[in-house]
Design a protein around this motif. Structure first.
Motif, PDB file in Angstrom:
ATOM      1  N   UNK A 161       0.824  -1.209   0.000  1.00 57.07           N
ATOM      2  CA  UNK A 161       0.000   0.000   0.000  1.00 57.07           C
ATOM      3  C   UNK A 161       0.857   1.257   0.000  1.00 57.07           C
ATOM      4  N   UNK A 162       1.886   1.281   0.840  1.00 61.03           N
ATOM      5  CA  UNK A 162       2.686   2.492   0.949  1.00 61.03           C
ATOM      6  C   UNK A 162       3.474   2.762  -0.327  1.00 61.03           C
ATOM      7  N   UNK A 163       3.960   1.716  -0.972  1.00 62.90           N
ATOM      8  CA  UNK A 163       4.723   1.933  -2.198  1.00 62.90           C
ATOM      9  C   UNK A 163       3.823   2.448  -3.327  1.00 62.90           C
ATOM     10  N   UNK A 164       2.598   1.948  -3.392  1.00 63.01           N
ATOM     11  CA  UNK A 164       1.667   2.438  -4.406  1.00 63.01           C
ATOM     12  C   UNK A 164       1.324   3.903  -4.152  1.00 63.01           C
ATOM     13  N   UNK A 165       1.050   4.245  -2.888  1.00 58.53           N
ATOM     14  CA  UNK A 165       0.680   5.623  -2.569  1.00 58.53           C
ATOM     15  C   UNK A 165       1.852   6.584  -2.756  1.00 58.53           C
ATOM     16  N   UNK A 166       3.044   6.144  -2.419  1.00 55.66           N
ATOM     17  CA  UNK A 166       4.219   6.995  -2.640  1.00 55.66           C
ATOM     18  C   UNK A 166       4.391   7.313  -4.124  1.00 55.66           C
TER      19      UNK A 166
ATOM     20  N   UNK B 236       2.694   8.411   2.040  1.00 56.19           N
ATOM     21  CA  UNK B 236       2.767   8.555   3.495  1.00 56.19           C
ATOM     22  C   UNK B 236       4.072   7.976   4.027  1.00 56.19           C
ATOM     23  N   UNK B 237       4.256   8.056   5.321  1.00 57.63           N
ATOM     24  CA  UNK B 237       5.468   7.513   5.938  1.00 57.63           C
ATOM     25  C   UNK B 237       5.410   5.996   5.990  1.00 57.63           C
ATOM     26  N   UNK B 238       6.352   5.348   5.318  1.00 56.39           N
ATOM     27  CA  UNK B 238       6.397   3.891   5.321  1.00 56.39           C
ATOM     28  C   UNK B 238       6.766   3.327   6.679  1.00 56.39           C
ATOM     29  N   UNK B 239       7.706   3.985   7.363  1.00 58.21           N
ATOM     30  CA  UNK B 239       8.094   3.519   8.698  1.00 58.21           C
ATOM     31  C   UNK B 239       6.888   3.552   9.637  1.00 58.21           C
ATOM     32  N   UNK B 240       6.106   4.630   9.563  1.00 63.82           N
ATOM     33  CA  UNK B 240       4.938   4.751  10.439  1.00 63.82           C
ATOM     34  C   UNK B 240       3.895   3.702  10.107  1.00 63.82           C
ATOM     35  N   UNK B 241       3.655   3.486   8.815  1.00 59.84           N
ATOM     36  CA  UNK B 241       2.645   2.507   8.428  1.00 59.84           C
ATOM     37  C   UNK B 241       3.043   1.114   8.878  1.00 59.84           C
ATOM     38  N   UNK B 242       4.292   0.739   8.671  1.00 60.94           N
ATOM     39  CA  UNK B 242       4.732  -0.613   9.018  1.00 60.94           C
ATOM     40  C   UNK B 242       4.730  -0.832  10.528  1.00 60.94           C
ATOM     41  N   UNK B 243       5.233   0.136  11.283  1.00 64.06           N
ATOM     42  CA  UNK B 243       5.308  -0.056  12.734  1.00 64.06           C
ATOM     43  C   UNK B 243       3.923  -0.062  13.370  1.00 64.06           C
ATOM     44  N   UNK B 244       3.002   0.754  12.854  1.00 62.55           N
ATOM     45  CA  UNK B 244       1.653   0.745  13.426  1.00 62.55           C
ATOM     46  C   UNK B 244       0.875  -0.485  12.991  1.00 62.55           C
ATOM     47  N   UNK B 245       1.129  -1.005  11.799  1.00 64.22           N
ATOM     48  CA  UNK B 245       0.500  -2.265  11.398  1.00 64.22           C
ATOM     49  C   UNK B 245       0.954  -3.392  12.321  1.00 64.22           C
ATOM     50  N   UNK B 246       2.251  -3.434  12.601  1.00 61.96           N
ATOM     51  CA  UNK B 246       2.795  -4.436  13.503  1.00 61.96           C
ATOM     52  C   UNK B 246       2.263  -4.256  14.918  1.00 61.96           C
ATOM     53  N   UNK B 247       2.249  -3.011  15.390  1.00 60.12           N
ATOM     54  CA  UNK B 247       1.757  -2.734  16.734  1.00 60.12           C
ATOM     55  C   UNK B 247       0.290  -3.119  16.881  1.00 60.12           C
ATOM     56  N   UNK B 248      -0.497  -2.894  15.843  1.00 59.62           N
ATOM     57  CA  UNK B 248      -1.917  -3.220  15.887  1.00 59.62           C
ATOM     58  C   UNK B 248      -2.136  -4.717  16.065  1.00 59.62           C
ATOM     59  N   UNK B 249      -1.354  -5.520  15.353  1.00 59.13           N
ATOM     60  CA  UNK B 249      -1.483  -6.974  15.477  1.00 59.13           C
ATOM     61  C   UNK B 249      -1.032  -7.434  16.859  1.00 59.13           C
TER      62      UNK B 249
ATOM     63  N   UNK C 263       1.044  11.077  10.175  1.00 56.91           N
ATOM     64  CA  UNK C 263      -0.347  10.863  10.596  1.00 56.91           C
ATOM     65  C   UNK C 263      -1.048   9.885   9.662  1.00 56.91           C
ATOM     66  N   UNK C 264      -0.932  10.127   8.374  1.00 55.08           N
ATOM     67  CA  UNK C 264      -1.598   9.257   7.401  1.00 55.08           C
ATOM     68  C   UNK C 264      -1.043   7.836   7.458  1.00 55.08           C
ATOM     69  N   UNK C 265       0.275   7.701   7.511  1.00 53.47           N
ATOM     70  CA  UNK C 265       0.881   6.378   7.555  1.00 53.47           C
ATOM     71  C   UNK C 265       0.501   5.616   8.810  1.00 53.47           C
ATOM     72  N   UNK C 266       0.483   6.306   9.945  1.00 55.33           N
ATOM     73  CA  UNK C 266       0.135   5.652  11.209  1.00 55.33           C
ATOM     74  C   UNK C 266      -1.304   5.154  11.193  1.00 55.33           C
TER      75      UNK C 266
END
Length: 278
Positions: free
Chosen positions: A146-151, A176-189, A227-230
């Motif tokens: 998702x992040x690579x497509x949006x970037x 969006x921020x890839x680091x934020x998206x990945x870390x929040x996806x992991x944190x959510x799980x 914000x968006x990535x998170x």
């Protein structure tokens, strides 16, 4: 002793259940093997991507409120990005420190960690660790796509770009921020899987927040990027977990043959039957 079949009664009508095309990635008995695990991951990621990109057409009213709020906050942040990025001193020391901290959320850090969690679950026969490792891996892959497509679609320049910082459709890779998206996806799980331990969600989301803040402090991203990535990462992780739970009751695996004895002394019927099942 006669060998035959018991008197046959009319078979009850077979009730067909809706076919489930979601081959769950987590089963205690078979996810230790690389080939089936990889196949299931690929299949689920494909289904995830179709659901993620078509979700705006299927959004529910209660979800729409959340996404409208997140969109409004992101839009407001975009309008003020150029001012907020100068809120810090932006010294070389700050940028270097923030870059180092943000390595916690880099793909080369979190993917091996998730693989290690799964491997530990296999070696220790810990089903929860295996499940968390596999679902985390699925969420991370979803987020990465998702992040690579949006970037590529937004092409926003980073704050440290030499020309036109912050401009969209300028060839950059900030939103969006890839680091934020990945870390929040992991944190959510992780927060969901180990939510029974009250400190786990705090630590998981806290570390994700630190990574997002560090990316802002390193001048790699604007506040709106973070914000968006998170937000997207959080919902991707939650989607993966909820989908897994929603399909957890479906049958899976290959057809297995079982030998079942037939013992009916009253009718002098003895023998074996083969029962095919899953």
């Amino acid at each position: 002793m006669g060998v035959g079949a018991a008197p046959t009664d009319p078979e009850p009508a077979q009730v067909k259940t809706p076919e489930d095309n979601r081959d769950l990635v987590y089963y205690p008995g078979d996810t230790e093997h690389v080939v089936p695990l990889t196949r299931k991951l690929a299949h689920n990621v494909w289904l995830d991507q179709k659901a993620i990109w078509t979700s705006p057409f299927r959004i529910r009213s209660d979800d729409a409120v959340w996404w409208a709020g997140i969109g409004a906050v992101t839009a407001a942040a975009i309008l003020t990005d150029r001012r907020t990025t100068h809120a810090l001193e932006n010294s070389p020391g700050q940028i270097r420190w923030a870059n180092n901290v943000s390595r916690i959320g880099a793909a080369y850090t979190i993917f091996p960690e998730v693989a290690g969690l799964y491997l530990w679950g296999v070696l220790a026969d810990n089903q929860k660790a295996r499940e968390t490792g596999v679902l985390s891996g699925e969420a991370l892959i979803d987020g990465l796509i998702v992040v690579e497509v949006l970037k590529a679609a937004t092409s926003r320049n980073r704050p440290n770009a030499g020309t036109k910082p912050g401009n969209f459709f300028a060839g950059g890779a900030s939103f969006p921020s890839g680091h934020s998206m990945e870390t929040f996806a992991l944190a959510s799980v992780i927060a969901h899987e180990y939510g029974n331990r009250k400190w786990v969600p705090w630590v998981a989301y806290g570390l994700a927040g630190v990574v997002g803040t560090a990316r802002f402090g390193a001048r790699q991203h604007y506040a709106s990027d973070v914000i968006a990535g998170s937000a997207m990462g959080f919902f991707i992780g939650r989607y993966v977990v909820n989908t897994h739970e929603a399909h957890a009751g479906h049958h899976h695996g290959a057809v297995v043959g079982k030998l079942m004895p037939i013992l009916e002394p009253s009718t002098a019927t003895y023998g074996l039957s083969v029962r095919l099942g899953q």
